[in-house]
Scaffold this active site. Structure first.
Site, PDB file in Angstrom:
ATOM      1  N   GLU A 193       0.750  -1.066  -0.029  1.00 31.28           N
ATOM      2  CA  GLU A 193      -0.049   0.012  -0.005  1.00 31.28           C
ATOM      3  C   GLU A 193       0.904   1.271   0.125  1.00 31.28           C
ATOM      4  O   GLU A 193       0.254   2.333   0.057  1.00 31.28           O
ATOM      5  CB  GLU A 193      -0.933   0.095   1.085  1.00 31.28           C
ATOM      6  N   PHE A 236      13.157   5.311  -2.085  1.00 34.17           N
ATOM      7  CA  PHE A 236      12.918   3.637  -1.851  1.00 34.17           C
ATOM      8  C   PHE A 236      13.457   3.222  -0.660  1.00 34.17           C
ATOM      9  O   PHE A 236      14.722   2.851  -0.509  1.00 34.17           O
ATOM     10  CB  PHE A 236      13.450   3.154  -3.145  1.00 34.17           C
ATOM     11  N   THR A 279       6.336 -18.653   0.999  1.00 32.54           N
ATOM     12  CA  THR A 279       5.796 -18.535  -0.566  1.00 32.54           C
ATOM     13  C   THR A 279       6.529 -17.370  -1.209  1.00 32.54           C
ATOM     14  O   THR A 279       7.272 -16.521  -0.583  1.00 32.54           O
ATOM     15  CB  THR A 279       4.284 -18.050  -0.338  1.00 32.54           C
ATOM     16  N   THR A 291       9.355  -2.999   5.216  1.00 32.59           N
ATOM     17  CA  THR A 291      10.006  -4.104   5.407  1.00 32.59           C
ATOM     18  C   THR A 291       9.483  -5.564   5.016  1.00 32.59           C
ATOM     19  O   THR A 291       8.319  -5.577   5.530  1.00 32.59           O
ATOM     20  CB  THR A 291      10.393  -4.184   7.015  1.00 32.59           C
ATOM     21  N   VAL A 292       9.932  -6.051   4.162  1.00 32.41           N
ATOM     22  CA  VAL A 292       9.189  -7.280   3.646  1.00 32.41           C
ATOM     23  C   VAL A 292      10.345  -8.402   3.785  1.00 32.41           C
ATOM     24  O   VAL A 292      11.580  -8.282   3.449  1.00 32.41           O
ATOM     25  CB  VAL A 292       8.952  -7.123   2.098  1.00 32.41           C
ATOM     26  N   ILE A 293       9.579  -9.406   4.444  1.00 35.64           N
ATOM     27  CA  ILE A 293      10.686 -10.450   5.039  1.00 35.64           C
ATOM     28  C   ILE A 293      10.262 -11.592   4.091  1.00 35.64           C
ATOM     29  O   ILE A 293       9.191 -12.069   4.004  1.00 35.64           O
ATOM     30  CB  ILE A 293      10.369 -10.672   6.486  1.00 35.64           C
ATOM     31  N   HIS A 326       5.140 -14.366  -1.904  1.00 32.09           N
ATOM     32  CA  HIS A 326       4.805 -13.120  -1.813  1.00 32.09           C
ATOM     33  C   HIS A 326       5.705 -11.876  -1.656  1.00 32.09           C
ATOM     34  O   HIS A 326       5.330 -10.711  -2.420  1.00 32.09           O
ATOM     35  CB  HIS A 326       3.909 -13.078  -0.610  1.00 32.09           C
ATOM     36  N   ARG A 341      19.560  -3.446   9.484  1.00 30.79           N
ATOM     37  CA  ARG A 341      19.444  -2.364   8.752  1.00 30.79           C
ATOM     38  C   ARG A 341      18.471  -1.303   9.141  1.00 30.79           C
ATOM     39  O   ARG A 341      18.200  -0.230   8.562  1.00 30.79           O
ATOM     40  CB  ARG A 341      18.880  -2.908   7.430  1.00 30.79           C
TER      41      ARG A 341
HETATM   42  N1  RBF Z   1       3.746  -6.612   3.953  1.00 40.05           N
HETATM   43  C1  RBF Z   1       4.771  -6.117   4.610  1.00 40.05           C
HETATM   44  O1  RBF Z   1       5.081  -4.694   4.568  1.00 40.05           O
HETATM   45  N2  RBF Z   1       5.810  -6.813   4.761  1.00 40.05           N
HETATM   46  C2  RBF Z   1       5.890  -8.360   4.689  1.00 40.05           C
HETATM   47  O2  RBF Z   1       6.593  -9.237   4.862  1.00 40.05           O
HETATM   48  C3  RBF Z   1       4.565  -8.572   4.223  1.00 40.05           C
HETATM   49  N3  RBF Z   1       4.172  -9.911   4.056  1.00 40.05           N
HETATM   50  C4  RBF Z   1       2.967 -10.459   3.595  1.00 40.05           C
HETATM   51  C5  RBF Z   1       2.829 -11.973   3.478  1.00 40.05           C
HETATM   52  C6  RBF Z   1       1.761 -12.359   2.682  1.00 40.05           C
HETATM   53  C7  RBF Z   1       1.640 -13.897   2.359  1.00 40.05           C
HETATM   54  C8  RBF Z   1       0.815 -11.559   2.393  1.00 40.05           C
HETATM   55  C9  RBF Z   1      -0.567 -11.959   1.928  1.00 40.05           C
HETATM   56  C10 RBF Z   1       0.836 -10.137   2.654  1.00 40.05           C
HETATM   57  C11 RBF Z   1       2.234  -9.526   3.092  1.00 40.05           C
HETATM   58  N4  RBF Z   1       2.315  -8.266   3.651  1.00 40.05           N
HETATM   59  C12 RBF Z   1       3.362  -7.925   4.086  1.00 40.05           C
HETATM   60  C13 RBF Z   1       1.086  -7.505   3.269  1.00 40.05           C
HETATM   61  C14 RBF Z   1       1.113  -6.672   2.173  1.00 40.05           C
HETATM   62  O3  RBF Z   1       1.951  -5.636   2.082  1.00 40.05           O
HETATM   63  C15 RBF Z   1      -0.296  -5.924   2.089  1.00 40.05           C
HETATM   64  O4  RBF Z   1      -0.694  -4.984   2.938  1.00 40.05           O
HETATM   65  C16 RBF Z   1      -1.590  -6.835   2.140  1.00 40.05           C
HETATM   66  O5  RBF Z   1      -1.276  -7.870   0.994  1.00 40.05           O
HETATM   67  C17 RBF Z   1      -3.003  -6.094   1.647  1.00 40.05           C
HETATM   68  O6  RBF Z   1      -2.799  -5.601   0.396  1.00 40.05           O
END
Ligand code: RBF
Length: 156
Positions: A58, A113, A86, A80-82, A88, A127
């Site tokens: 978002e 970014f 899967t 932060t995306v971990i 995702h 980080r």
């Molecule tokens: N959002 C993050 O900011 N970091 C994450 O590590 C993260 N992991 C997710 C894993 C899955 C399986 C899903 C479905 C969503 C994840 N999201 C994560 C949330 C994503 O950014 C978003 O808010 C939702 O998918 C709703 O659109």
């Protein structure tokens, strides 16, 4: 050779920060780092607007609104995306990185970014004020540098 100077921040400059609630323990630290760096450079606290979004996916829409409004010198995106079991993370990282790049080019406003794309939480914490620095602070530094550089570039 003529190296273009980096202008100092203008007192009228406003900065927007969009930050994701997912992994808030990390993104909160990125936010603290970004705000501290802006304030240290002389940006007043009330010239920094912060918008929390649910997750990194978002980040782009509010970033687009902020950038297109013409009210902000730069927009900083923090998330932060971990990596999990899967794919995702790949989808989120790719969509967000492409969108952020496009928003900057479309609006002419620097959109930074600050998305950590990590294998695990240890990498992320490292980080966000740990041994690898604070990428939120670095994003704010990059924002200040870009704002100062754009001031000395020809207008589009
Ligand atoms: N959002 C993050 O900011 N970091 C994450 O590590 C993260 N992991 C997710 C894993 C899955 C399986 C899903 C479905 C969503 C994840 N999201 C994560 C949330 C994503 O950014 C978003 O808010 C939702 O998918 C709703 O659109």
């Amino acid at each position: 050779m003529n190296e273009l100077p980096i202008a100092p921040p203008d007192p009228a400059d406003r900065f927007a920060i969009v930050v994701a609630q997912w992994n808030r323990g990390v993104t909160g630290r990125l936010l603290d780092g970004a705000v501290a760096t802006l304030e240290k450079a002389g940006v007043p606290s009330d010239a920094i607007d912060v918008a929390w979004v649910p997750g990194s996916w978002e980040l782009s829409l509010p970033a687009q609104r902020f950038a297109a409004s013409g009210k902000y010198a730069a927009v900083i995106c923090l998330g932060t995306v971990i990596r999990g079991e899967t794919t995702h993370d790949q989808h989120i990282n790719r969509a967000v990185s492409l969108a952020i790049s496009e928003i900057g080019l479309d609006t002419g406003v620097p959109v930074l970014f600050g998305l950590l794309t990590c294998e695990n939480m240890d990498q992320a914490l490292a980080r966000a004020g740990g041994p690898v620095g604070n990428k939120g602070s670095e994003c704010a530094e990059a924002a200040l540098q870009m704002v100062g550089l754009l001031r000395n570039l020809p207008s589009a």
